[in-house]
Design an enzyme around this catalytic site. Structure first.
Site, PDB file in Angstrom:
ATOM      1  N   THR B 185       1.009  -1.462   0.180  1.00 31.44           N
ATOM      2  CA  THR B 185      -0.474   0.302  -0.067  1.00 31.44           C
ATOM      3  C   THR B 185       0.883   1.381  -0.090  1.00 31.44           C
ATOM      4  OG1 THR B 185      -1.479   0.845   1.239  1.00 31.44           O
ATOM      5  CG2 THR B 185      -0.517  -0.562   2.244  1.00 31.44           C
ATOM      6  N   LYS B 438      -5.628  11.295  -2.205  1.00 30.32           N
ATOM      7  CA  LYS B 438      -6.262  10.673  -3.075  1.00 30.32           C
ATOM      8  C   LYS B 438      -6.545  10.877  -4.558  1.00 30.32           C
ATOM      9  CE  LYS B 438      -8.451   5.825  -2.018  1.00 30.32           C
ATOM     10  NZ  LYS B 438      -9.096   5.229  -1.316  1.00 30.32           N
ATOM     11  N   TRP B 443      -3.608   6.843  -2.988  1.00 30.25           N
ATOM     12  CA  TRP B 443      -2.973   7.631  -2.790  1.00 30.25           C
ATOM     13  C   TRP B 443      -1.962   8.554  -3.120  1.00 30.25           C
ATOM     14  CZ3 TRP B 443      -6.120   8.942   0.928  1.00 30.25           C
ATOM     15  CH2 TRP B 443      -7.342   7.394   1.247  1.00 30.25           C
TER      16      TRP B 443
END
Lengths: 538, 538
Positions: B185, B438, B443
């Protein structure tokens, strides 16, 4: 290498938290003698917390079995939650079993306390003296006027809850393999055998029923389990309803066809589940009510005939569908449905398909094994014993007799049914390896019934077969060879059996023969008997 | 006391067996450069068996990470099965990340081999020298004419499968907590962090999506994950499709709005999933195709505005619905839907509801925690940090940096979003605790972008804020204080950033200020910046 996901157990405390926090506004309707009670899930959950405290007050130890003899009602739902969420084991018992079986089951499970609906008390209390471990009998008043014994062991359910404090904290069950529920099967010969469900298996099974291709239970449903809550957790439907926030409609003791039809229509039930005998009984009443809310009705516990499926289609616009399972399988293993490959079939073919078990649900696997011990192909033709594997399937039985013969060397359950599976995974039951009669969704052991008949001094030999019956699916028929010089009547045989077996085991017909036909290996040739002694020969 | 159910793991070999045996006739359509390929699941599964043998031939050890840089295609599906079913770990990587991030991720994961779509090779091959553990790069020809390097490490995917034998036996993964997949992530500041999914979490998540109140994926569906398969397993949709036998439509590199609209209509897609940016891009094309097969389309990765939801309702008769999740949450935690309590709401209110995350799916729990560390009430008013718990939620991160700050003492994931929850469990995101932008569902770290800007000798101070953007949801805007005597232009700042951050991180606008407003504690007062520097000030 292990994954790094949270170690959160699949357990009923999650199901409780979910229905309490998210679905407190949804409702549970319960039938009682002469009326019905409506509660919100918030009210039911508050009572679950009091019941949990009451179990502590009663001194029920962790892991102890809590027996229930109860109809489908909010009180039974409360037990479904409070007992396993506090680490005890919910043991549901069929009060319609023969007394000796009930005694055996209560003592084999070593039930610590019993919870009994007042209307069922007259069947259970006379057996109380035979229960070796039961310390208390909690009576749940379902509106019956049955006498309540003046006995120190008897406690009133509402008194118990009234005295109990509120269990304010969170329920926790850390190990998802902890036992949650126990149910005995009378599906095999010999003594009843207990199936001990884990939290993991109960929660996974509840989740399976929410899937579109299983039953698709969802928040918009009004779910009516007519199948009893003492029978394999009512197919797990109460737990599924909690998990998704569906309304529940529970018939209680109001199990007559007019009462059931009234509840189905009045509460706009969308999903109903029962054995075929119940659905057959409701058929004449369908024209008198509005069943337009129904989206699916399922028949389990045996085959559905295409005529019954069609009758429902014509009467309420929804066909009766089939599902297959056993006490050992939580129970749902297969559910019938029309898949994309069947879109070209005729309506008749589609209904015939809906009357068969259908394909296995996710997480569960089926296979068929031939007499040679090898897996048979999925060609829709080759028969084999149906065997089942998965996290919601029993690995062995509870207690002293694990029943190893019922499981294969690689740990699959042997179902005792002979089936074919087609290339799309659709199961059809074609025969039975075990010698059983299935009447009204309950098993009757031919062997036990034969043995009971042969205890009669005037009987030389007896064979019991199942014959098709419009109402019950199957009924037992006895073929009896009288002893030399004895004179027997059908009524004398039945009279002899009374008190020896459950009343619904009594054979409807008794035929007298000179000898029972035998196979080459000396066994009763039951196929030949079945082809000779059909109902039309009455 | 433990239950006596079968100890069967929740693992991907079950999913493989199910799709191979039961759904071999269903199809997988894959886009490629200039066309598309249709395969049956039977063909895909046969190739999975060959790929499994090929992984052995390549000498990939058990537990090793197999990295993929690939579009959504049948080959990526083959990797989704063969890698975890043989005990290796599928590591999907976003090729659109900045080169240094890709290098960091490949090396942090210690990828043993890489599988790369030919059209993506020009982005990845120049980095090959920076990969410290990669022994081979397998190229999957997706119709691109990108040059294939003449290098011993490069292998052709089809050659590999052609040489490999068939893995005839059954795949087995005995421990359901075995790692199955890894995804990094970029959702927090600092280096990317890996989430290591277990077989258990992947299978449970796939099962959740089959439930009516989640996405209701079923055998009749034609599922099109437009959301990339390198992004949280494409929301788990490929695995859900396998579990229930749905057809899959995978766009491959054909990601332009006209290509996507064509595939949606041509293959009669019933269920589609993508970020809002994609759905917004498709809007002008909806009148040109027949989308009548669509039953649900879901937007994730950020808020959906009610206008977009309404536009879909009007154009194709189906509103755009929302779902919420993170890489750390497998990803689906909530899905929006109209429950029975909302039946009385106006169409506008219902669409507004569908644009919010909605209630938590089964097995997963949410809570909101206030600044005081106490759980906030579910009143639809009180905000708190959204925290998540359940068997499909990460417990920590992969590698040297477990990211303990992202998890609470009692093991819940801190999402960094501020939310309210109403009394029916409906979540609304109201703010963000982390400083992130975002853009197009991905992100951008404000702090990292600020640091990169401040590396410019002519910059004294820089603050980055996210501003609403019609196409991307949000875009970064930089507020820059020039160093004394320096002369700066917006283009000079962007030029400085090229090569330092991914190209899509480049701020659309750069404002020059005399100073950055600060809070009482000396932090950038970003709320004040946001209210000043909105797109209308351009």
């Amino acid at each position: 290498m292990l994954g790094l996901m949270q170690d959160r157990p699949l357990s009923l405390p999650h199901v409780f938290r979910r229905v309490e926090r998210q679905f407190g506004h949804k409702t549970v309707v319960s039938g009682r003698v002469g009326g019905e009670t409506t509660m919100t899930w918030a009210q039911v959950c508050a009572r679950v917390r009091r019941l949990a405290a009451a179990l502590d007050e009663l001194g029920v130890p962790a892991g102890a079995r809590v027996g229930t003899f109860a109809w489908n009602s909010h009180r039974h739902v409360e037990l479904y939650l409070a007992v396993p969420c506090t680490g005890r084991v919910l043991h549901t018992i069929n009060h319609r079993l023969f007394g000796e079986q009930i005694t055996y089951i209560v003592n084999d499970a070593a039930d610590d306390v019993l919870f009994v609906d007042r209307s069922i008390l007259p069947v259970i209390w006379p057996l109380a003296g035979t229960f070796t471990t039961v310390r208390a009998v909690v009576v749940m008043d379902d509106g019956s006027d049955a006498e309540i014994p003046d006995d120190d062991r008897v406690v009133d359910y509402e008194d118990l809850l009234g005295r109990a404090g509120d269990t304010g904290g969170e329920f926790t069950v850390d190990d998802e393999n902890t036992a949650a529920a126990l149910c005995y099967t009378s599906g095999t010969t010999g003594d009843p055998k207990g199936v001990l469900y884990s939290h993991r298996s109960v929660v996974l099974h509840a989740a399976l029923l929410l899937m579109v291709d299983t039953f698709g239970i969802n928040e918009r449903d009004v779910v009516m389990p007519i199948v009893p809550m003492f029978h394999v957790n009512a197919w797990g439907l109460p737990y599924s309803a909690m998990l998704c926030g569906a309304d529940l409609v529970l018939p209680g003791p109001a199990m007559s066809p007019p009462e059931l039809a009234g509840m189905l229509a009045r509460h706009k039930v969308t999903f109903g589940a029962a054995v075929a005998t119940i659905w057959r009984g409701l058929l004449p009443l369908l024209g008198r009510h509005d069943f337009s809310a129904v989206r699916q009705i399922v028949s389990g516990g045996g085959a559905v005939d295409e005529a019954l499926t069609r009758a429902y289609q014509e009467a309420i616009g929804v066909p009766l569908t089939n599902a297959w399972g056993m006490t050992e399988t939580s129970p749902v293993v297969t559910t019938s449905r029309i898949a994309t490959v069947h879109d070209g079939c005729t309506p008749e073919q589609q209904r015939a398909l809906l009357a068969t078990p259908g394909p296995a649900v996710p997480l569960t696997e089926v296979r068929i094994v031939g007499d040679d011990g090898r897996e048979a192909p999925w060609d829709g033709q080759s028969p084999g014993e149906l065997q089942v594997s998965g996290p919601t399937i029993a690995a062995r039985y509870f207690g002293a007799h694990p029943g190893t013969g019922a499981f294969t060397g690689d740990g699959w359950l042997r179902t005792g049914d002979v089936a074919t599976i087609d290339r799309h995974g659709y199961v059809r039951i074609v025969d039975r390896t075990k010698d059983l009669v299935k009447s009204g969704g309950e098993w009757i052991s031919s062997v036990e019934l034969e043995n009971a008949i042969m205890e009669h001094a005037g009987v030389a030999e007896a064979a019991v077969i199942g014959v098709a019956d419009d109402k019950w699916g199957e009924r037992p028929v006895a073929c009896v060879v009288p002893a030399a010089g004895a004179t027997l009547t059908a009524e004398a045989v039945r009279e002899h059996l009374r008190g020896r077996v459950a009343s619904w085991w009594l054979p409807d017909q008794v035929f007298f023969l000179d000898e029972i036909p035998k196979t080459a290996t000396g066994k009763f040739a039951k196929q030949r008997l079945r082809s000779q002694y059909t109902p039309t020969t009455r």
